[in-house]
Design an enzyme around this catalytic site. Structure first.
Site, short mmCIF file in Angstrom:
data_model
loop_
_atom_site.label_atom_id
_atom_site.label_comp_id
_atom_site.label_asym_id
_atom_site.label_seq_id
_atom_site.Cartn_x
_atom_site.Cartn_y
_atom_site.Cartn_z
CG LEU A 101 8.31 2.73 4.62
CD1 LEU A 101 8.04 1.51 3.74
CD2 LEU A 101 7.00 3.43 4.94
NE ARG A 130 -6.67 -18.97 4.58
CZ ARG A 130 -5.69 -19.80 4.96
NH1 ARG A 130 -5.65 -21.03 4.50
NH2 ARG A 130 -4.75 -19.38 5.79
CG HIS A 166 -0.38 -20.68 2.44
ND1 HIS A 166 -1.50 -21.35 2.88
CD2 HIS A 166 0.14 -20.07 3.52
CE1 HIS A 166 -1.65 -21.14 4.18
NE2 HIS A 166 -0.67 -20.37 4.60
CE1 TYR A 177 1.16 -0.23 4.37
CE2 TYR A 177 0.00 1.86 4.40
CZ TYR A 177 0.87 0.97 4.99
OH TYR A 177 1.45 1.29 6.18
NE ARG A 194 6.79 4.48 0.57
CZ ARG A 194 6.50 5.34 1.53
NH1 ARG A 194 7.44 5.74 2.37
NH2 ARG A 194 5.29 5.84 1.66
CD GLU A 216 10.17 1.96 10.23
OE1 GLU A 216 9.88 2.96 9.57
OE2 GLU A 216 10.04 0.79 9.80
CE LYS A 245 3.14 3.25 3.20
NZ LYS A 245 3.23 3.31 4.65
C1 LIG Z 1 6.55 1.91 9.46
C2 LIG Z 1 6.52 3.29 8.86
N1 LIG Z 1 7.63 4.03 8.90
C3 LIG Z 1 7.65 5.27 8.37
C4 LIG Z 1 6.53 5.84 7.78
C5 LIG Z 1 6.58 7.22 7.21
O1 LIG Z 1 6.58 7.18 5.80
P1 LIG Z 1 6.09 8.42 4.94
O2 LIG Z 1 6.86 9.59 5.39
O3 LIG Z 1 6.40 8.02 3.54
O4 LIG Z 1 4.62 8.57 5.18
C6 LIG Z 1 5.36 5.08 7.71
C7 LIG Z 1 4.18 5.64 7.06
O5 LIG Z 1 3.12 5.09 7.05
C8 LIG Z 1 5.35 3.77 8.26
O6 LIG Z 1 4.24 3.01 8.22
#
Ligand SMILES: Cc1ncc(COP(=O)(O)O)c(C=O)c1O
Length: 298
Positions: free
Chosen positions: A219, A116, A118, A50, A69, A196, A163
């Protein structure tokens, strides 16, 4: 590609609805009316990726970065999705039909609908869901005061650069933070390094701006990227290096970043005061610059 106009404005013609588009229906509908079969692999396996994009002044902010991304995430989970031109058309149409100038766009692409099992289904068209909702900013008082965060073990998988919608660890830890009166949780790796947060990247200021480097454990935030660009322009020294929780706790300033929350000052970590307990001057300067880019010049 056929996009039907939303026609059911009814009596509430002046309050614009949040909208959704699903590729299988090829229609824009009111968000609350959007439906997907239970066999969608996004629902069954979180077999999906997403993006969340902020719209300012009717335009998707840093659209190309988000697409880059998204392509990375799709490639890493081996999901073939090639209709990026259509995606752009749909996003523009959602912005237009909603009439929103300040909004958030949510894009989810799943490996499609199939019984369903895998293993990847043969010949299944991916599902594309795109929604638009009115943006809700954090209350200004929260940004002015700053927030508390807690630290916690990183229980996520080892591909946080992808993501994916498999966000259960993030959900559980965010809830833990809220239950402890905190806004966010900062994940600490088994190497004791700061990574993070559950939905934000993290920065500290210690004689320069410092944030963990891009890796498979974080991320690559688009807001993080914009902050690093602003720092370079303002000649604020910045470093992308690993650091531990003690360094974070003794930094002169700490803040977290994300597309929707933008820049949120951190004034308390676990039970220690961060910085001097108030949003610091560098954080405030970056907030001001970020707002200039998104609200004024952009
Ligand atoms: C785990 C994680 N880290 C960092 C971010 C920040 O990313 P962005 O600045 O692209 O929104 C997000 C955003 O949803 C996130 O889910």
């Amino acid at each position: 590609l056929q996009l039907l106009f939303y026609q059911n404005l009814g009596v509430e013609a002046f309050s614009m609805p949040d909208l959704a588009y699903i590729n299988h229906d090829q229609q824009i509908v009111e968000l609350t009316e959007a439906r997907l079969p239970v066999w969608d692999r996004g629902f069954l396996f979180a077999d999906s990726v997403y993006e969340v994009i902020r719209v300012y002044k009717g335009k998707a902010f840093r659209y190309e970065d988000h697409m880059e991304r998204l392509k990375h995430s799709l490639k890493e989970i081996r999901l073939d999705f090639a209709v990026f031109h259509e995606l752009e058309v749909i996003i523009k149409e959602l912005i237009k039909q909603s009439g929103y100038t300040d909004a958030k766009i949510y894009i989810q692409i799943t490996r499609g609908i199939a019984p369903r099992n895998h293993a990847f289904p043969e010949k299944t068209e991916p599902t594309l869901l795109v929604t638009i909702e009115k943006a809700k900013s954090l209350p200004e008082s929260v940004v002015e005061r700053g927030v508390k965060i807690i630290s916690s073990e990183d229980i996520r998988w080892s591909r946080c650069d992808v993501k994916t919608t498999a966000l259960l660890p993030n959900v559980l830890k965010k809830q833990l933070a809220l239950e402890q009166g905190a806004y966010e949780v900062v994940f600490i790796g088994p190497d004791n390094k700061v990574r993070e947060c559950s939905h934000c990247n993290i920065f500290m200021y210690r004689d320069g701006l410092v944030t963990p480097p891009e890796s498979q454990h974080i991320l690559s935030g688009i807001t993080r990227k914009v902050i690093l660009e602003i720092a370079e322009r303002l000649k604020i020294k910045s470093l992308q290096v690993d650091f531990g929780l003690e360094a974070l706790k003794s930094a002169s300033e700490v803040f977290v970043t994300g597309s929707l929350s933008e820049i949120v000052p951190v004034v308390e970590i676990d039970d220690s005061v961060a910085g001097n307990g108030r949003p610091g001057p560098i954080t405030k300067l970056l907030i001001e610059e970020y707002r200039k880019i998104t609200r004024e010049q952009y």
